[in-house]
Design an enzyme around this catalytic site. Structure first.
Site, PDB file in Angstrom:
ATOM      1  N   SER A  30       5.195  -9.568 -15.740  1.00 38.25           N
ATOM      2  CA  SER A  30       6.718  -9.677 -15.769  1.00 38.25           C
ATOM      3  C   SER A  30       7.374  -8.197 -15.403  1.00 38.25           C
ATOM      4  CB  SER A  30       7.039  -9.596 -17.330  1.00 38.25           C
ATOM      5  OG  SER A  30       6.369  -8.647 -18.283  1.00 38.25           O
ATOM      6  N   ASP A 315      14.177  -4.358 -23.486  1.00 37.41           N
ATOM      7  CA  ASP A 315      14.010  -5.125 -24.712  1.00 37.41           C
ATOM      8  C   ASP A 315      12.919  -4.568 -25.460  1.00 37.41           C
ATOM      9  OD1 ASP A 315      11.750  -5.967 -23.303  1.00 37.41           O
ATOM     10  OD2 ASP A 315      12.556  -7.961 -22.693  1.00 37.41           O
ATOM     11  N   HIS A 318       9.788  -4.391 -22.557  1.00 38.71           N
ATOM     12  CA  HIS A 318      10.221  -4.071 -20.884  1.00 38.71           C
ATOM     13  C   HIS A 318      10.820  -2.750 -20.807  1.00 38.71           C
ATOM     14  CE1 HIS A 318       9.331  -8.523 -20.885  1.00 38.71           C
ATOM     15  NE2 HIS A 318       8.325  -8.111 -20.353  1.00 38.71           N
TER      16      HIS A 318
END
Ligand SMILES: *[C@@H]1O[C@H](CO)[C@@H](O)[C@H](O)[C@H]1NC(C)=O
Ligand SMILES: *[C@@H]1O[C@H](CO)[C@@H](O)[C@H](O)[C@H]1NC(C)=O
Ligand SMILES: *[C@@H]1O[C@H](CO)[C@@H](O)[C@H](O)[C@H]1NC(C)=O
Ligand SMILES: *[C@@H]1O[C@H](CO)[C@@H](O)[C@H](O)[C@H]1NC(C)=O
Length: 351
Positions: A30, A315, A318
């Protein structure tokens, strides 16, 4: 202000220079995904606000507020556009590279399965074979569209989820089966085969990102507690066992594989040593209102913090775009000797 000057610098390289490498292929999780999970049935998906709040086209599948590491690196290398995701790349665009990265993906195929569908590193390597056969077709038809795969840059950033989305996740048995040392060995053995496959496909310039300081993410701190420390120390220790073995693997490849130029990016150290004049003073509180369960992502449609350049975390796992800019610039152009080994991405690209 600092942010604006970075943008101007990268724009000027867009205007004046040809890219430093003819093409750039991206494998990873990600931290690099720019839309590959969009059509998958998975919780590891960010097609909703506030993701992309600082990205011109909004929430388009990046796991942060703006650009991610793959985007910033493409700019630093002098590409005019971001490298398209495999899910939607088509036509001649693939001659400049493809991004295969997928949120929740890991070195092990089962990693991330509690979140739903994802494209494991093994599957990403299969997708690369599909791209190579498409390139063959294009270059067979068009004589002036040659691609020298040996001159391209390849970055691989995978393994974070094999820890937070497997070993240290309550949904997997691995922590009961393996000691941290054994698990690191299992991962690096598998990774070695995968990177060898990439080399077999003519990849010669390969930058491998080590695993970050996962014990310092808000998600892991909330889940495990820190026992008076700043971070979850046993998670950071486990990750460093993996990174040490990865460094040896990169050295081995450079010694044993023909014309291989592999470099190791020390993401762990880059995250934990300060970079001068960057702000980023809030190191342990996410900018958005994030869930501490399952996905660790922003709760949809809530208003995030406005001082996004002060936060390391967007978040609960991340980094913000601002933090990505700092770490990616150090991967590209090392600040400290230990940031990259044996040299940085700029040296690799222009060698
Ligand atoms: C052939 O390739 C060149 C170089 O990539 C490109 O500029 C040109 O548009 C291509 N021609 C066709 C007909 O696609
Ligand atoms: C917490 O720290 C103490 C003192 O360093 C140590 O003895 C103990 O094992 C730690 N507990 C856990 C759960 O890590
Ligand atoms: C590279 O060669 C060394 C010594 O010849 C050997 O110990 C090592 O296993 C080899 N590594 C790889 C990845 O082939
Ligand atoms: C975050 O979400 C919680 C639960 O929905 C809510 O109580 C809180 O006010 C939210 N905080 C912010 C800053 O939006």
């Amino acid at each position: 202000m600092w942010h604006v000057s970075v943008l101007i610098l990268s724009l000027s390289s867009l205007v004046y220079g040809a890219p430093q490498v003819p093409c750039y292929f991206i494998f990873g999780d990600s931290l690099y995904d720019n839309g590959n999970n969009h059509a998958l049935i998975t919780k590891a998906k960010t097609n909703y606000p506030p993701y992309g709040i600082d990205f011109p086209t909004g929430p388009v599948g990046r796991f942060t507020n703006g650009r991610n590491t793959a985007d910033i690196l493409a700019e630093l290398l002098g590409f005019e556009t971001y490298i398209p995701p495999f899910a939607s790349a088509s036509g001649q665009a693939i001659l400049k590279g493809v991004n295969y990265a997928s949120g929740a993906a890991g070195i092990l195929d089962e990693t991330g399965q509690h979140l739903g569908a994802r494209i494991s590193f093994n599957k990403q390597l299969i997708n690369h074979q599909i791209t190579l056969s498409r390139i063959k077709i294009i270059t067979a038809i068009n004589q002036s569209a040659a691609v020298n795969l040996r001159e391209c840059l390849y970055t691989v950033g995978i393994g974070n989820n094999d820890y937070i989305g497997n070993y240290f996740s309550p949904f997997y048995p691995t922590r009961r089966i393996y000691t941290p040392e054994q698990y690191a060995t299992v991962l690096v053995q598998q990774y070695s085969l995968q990177l060898k496959t990439l080399h077999d496909s003519k990849a010669r310039k390969v930058a491998v990102f080590g695993i970050g300081a996962l014990g310092c993410t808000p998600a892991m701190i909330t889940m495990y507690g820190t026992n008076g420390s700043l971070c979850v120390d046993f998670i950071n220790s486990a990750v460093q066992l993996f990174n040490a073995k990865l460094v040896s693997l990169v050295d081995d490849f450079n010694n044993n594989l023909s014309n291989a130029k592999f470099i190791y990016i020390n993401s762990y150290q880059i995250a934990l040593t300060p970079t001068p004049t960057t702000g980023l003073s809030i190191t342990n509180i996410p900018c958005c209102n994030a869930t501490n369960k399952i996905s660790f992502q922003c709760i949809p449609n809530q208003i995030p913090c406005s001082n996004r350049n002060d936060h390391v975390f967007w978040d609960a796992v991340h980094p913000t775009e601002a933090a990505d800019v700092v770490t990616t610039r150090r991967a590209y152009n090392a600040l400290l000797l230990q940031d990259t080994r044996p040299y940085d991405i700029q040296t690799l690209a222009t060698s």
